[in-house]
Design a protein around this motif. Structure first.
Motif, mmCIF file in Angstrom:
data_model
loop_
_atom_site.group_PDB
_atom_site.id
_atom_site.type_symbol
_atom_site.label_atom_id
_atom_site.label_comp_id
_atom_site.label_asym_id
_atom_site.label_seq_id
_atom_site.Cartn_x
_atom_site.Cartn_y
_atom_site.Cartn_z
ATOM 1 N N ARG A 17 4.352 -4.292 -5.027
ATOM 2 C CA ARG A 17 3.663 -3.335 -4.164
ATOM 3 C C ARG A 17 2.313 -3.921 -3.759
ATOM 4 O O ARG A 17 1.729 -4.711 -4.497
ATOM 5 N N ALA A 18 1.838 -3.515 -2.579
ATOM 6 C CA ALA A 18 0.560 -4.032 -2.095
ATOM 7 C C ALA A 18 -0.172 -2.938 -1.328
ATOM 8 O O ALA A 18 0.433 -1.965 -0.861
ATOM 9 N N TYR A 19 -1.480 -3.111 -1.197
ATOM 10 C CA TYR A 19 -2.293 -2.173 -0.416
ATOM 11 C C TYR A 19 -3.469 -2.932 0.182
ATOM 12 O O TYR A 19 -3.814 -4.029 -0.269
ATOM 13 N N GLY A 20 -4.062 -2.338 1.214
ATOM 14 C CA GLY A 20 -5.191 -3.000 1.857
ATOM 15 C C GLY A 20 -5.659 -2.234 3.072
ATOM 16 O O GLY A 20 -5.597 -1.001 3.114
ATOM 17 N N ASN A 21 -6.118 -2.955 4.107
ATOM 18 C CA ASN A 21 -6.576 -2.318 5.334
ATOM 19 C C ASN A 21 -6.270 -3.213 6.527
ATOM 20 O O ASN A 21 -6.042 -4.421 6.370
#
Length: 328
Positions: free
Chosen positions: A125-129
């Motif tokens: 899983r990954a997250y960011g902007n």
């Protein structure tokens, strides 16, 4: 009748909301009067429709004249029998030309790929902007907006995630980054994902100007499997330092566990296990041949690394060090 609205001649986007991409002017915006004034602020654009057709784009800030077939007062009086409705319908959709910065994103389902080192599927899983800007308002208006009154950037999330996930998965499958290497290559992964999706987003009418991955995490099952493998590797290393093979280490541990589980009745078994492990650690067990000097040197280096990493105490380090030196 509302005389003020009949005389309305100045139209502008008065209160843009955060992360709002499109806004339809609805203050009697479907019956704009002839020669009304349209005002565009910097960073804004506008699409003008008349009688169901796109008649113009306004992309530069300034004041524009809007010419239609409606005339104040007289149009409404003529349309009295039609409930004050005019067939000369118009539409004005303002849109944001300025760049939208730091829009948050996160994967809703894990990205699955085969780990090149451990040879089994892992789930990431990954997250960011990300940041974006509308570059083709007409394409966006026709293919995505489809006449909606308002459109906010969070409505793009499903579109965005569905198109960014596959390039990341494909890149990871080909890049051969293992479980422990992902965090060290986050910036590279983000750059490749943005590069591989540039054309896709351009077809939708906007540009992905920046894409960042701030953090990643693996699912609990992947973490558990990696942890089990790491434990076995640590045991193999420990057995090598102790001068015994992995199978012997496992046998001695099994004997110890049996002794513990049997309580008092297993006290003698525990003593026997301790003696067996002591013999193994002291090197008194029978060996086919004496270990060569270079092997002892390697063991001394490994023993020092274990001590420096706080895996063994100083007393254990000195005792085992002396045992190895005695073999020279």
């Amino acid at each position: 009748m509302d005389l003020k609205k009949q005389m309305r001649s100045v139209i502008q986007w008065e209160d843009p909301k955060d992360y709002q991409l499109f806004f339809k002017f609805t203050d009697r915006g479907d019956e704009l009067k002839n020669a009304s004034k349209l005002i565009l602020q910097p960073g804004q654009g506008c699409i003008f429709t008349y009688e169901g057709k796109i008649e113009g784009f306004f992309e530069t800030e300034g004041i524009y004249d809007l010419k239609t077939s409606n005339t104040p007062f007289w149009t409404t009086i003529k349309k009295f029998m039609n409930a004050f409705e005019s067939e000369h319908k118009t539409g004005l959709w303002f849109y944001r030309k300025a760049e939208l910065l730091n829009v948050r994103w996160g994967t809703r389902i894990p990205i699955t790929y085969n780990d090149p080192v451990y040879s089994f599927p892992v789930k990431l899983r990954a997250y960011g902007n990300y940041s974006l800007r509308i570059t083709n308002a007409k394409e966006f208006f026709i293919n995505i907006l489809a006449g909606q009154t308002d459109y906010f950037v969070d409505q793009l999330q499903e579109v965005f995630l569905s198109r960014i996930t596959q390039p990341i998965s494909s890149y990871l499958a080909n890049a051969k980054f293992s479980y422990a290497e992902i965090d060290g290559h986050i910036e590279t992964i983000a750059q490749q994902a943005q590069l591989k999706t540039t054309e896709i987003f351009e077809k939708l009418g906007f540009q992905l100007t920046d894409f960042r991955i701030e953090g990643t995490s693996f699912d609990p099952e992947t973490n558990k499997r990696i942890s089990e493998i790491s434990d076995v590797q640590a045991d193999v290393n420990a057995a090598s330092i102790a001068g015994i093979d992995f199978a012997e280490l496992q046998r001695l541990r099994a004997m110890r566990d049996v002794a513990k589980n049997e309580g008092m009745a297993g006290a003698s078994m525990g003593m026997l296990t301790g003696m067996e492990m002591g013999k193994a650690m002291s090197g008194t067990t029978a060996a086919p041949q004496e270990a060569p000097k270079n092997n002892i040197k390697i063991k001394l280096k490994e023993l020092k690394e274990f001590f420096e990493e706080d895996l063994i105490s100083e007393e254990e380090f000195q005792a085992k060090k002396q045992q190895l030196l005695d073999q020279l």
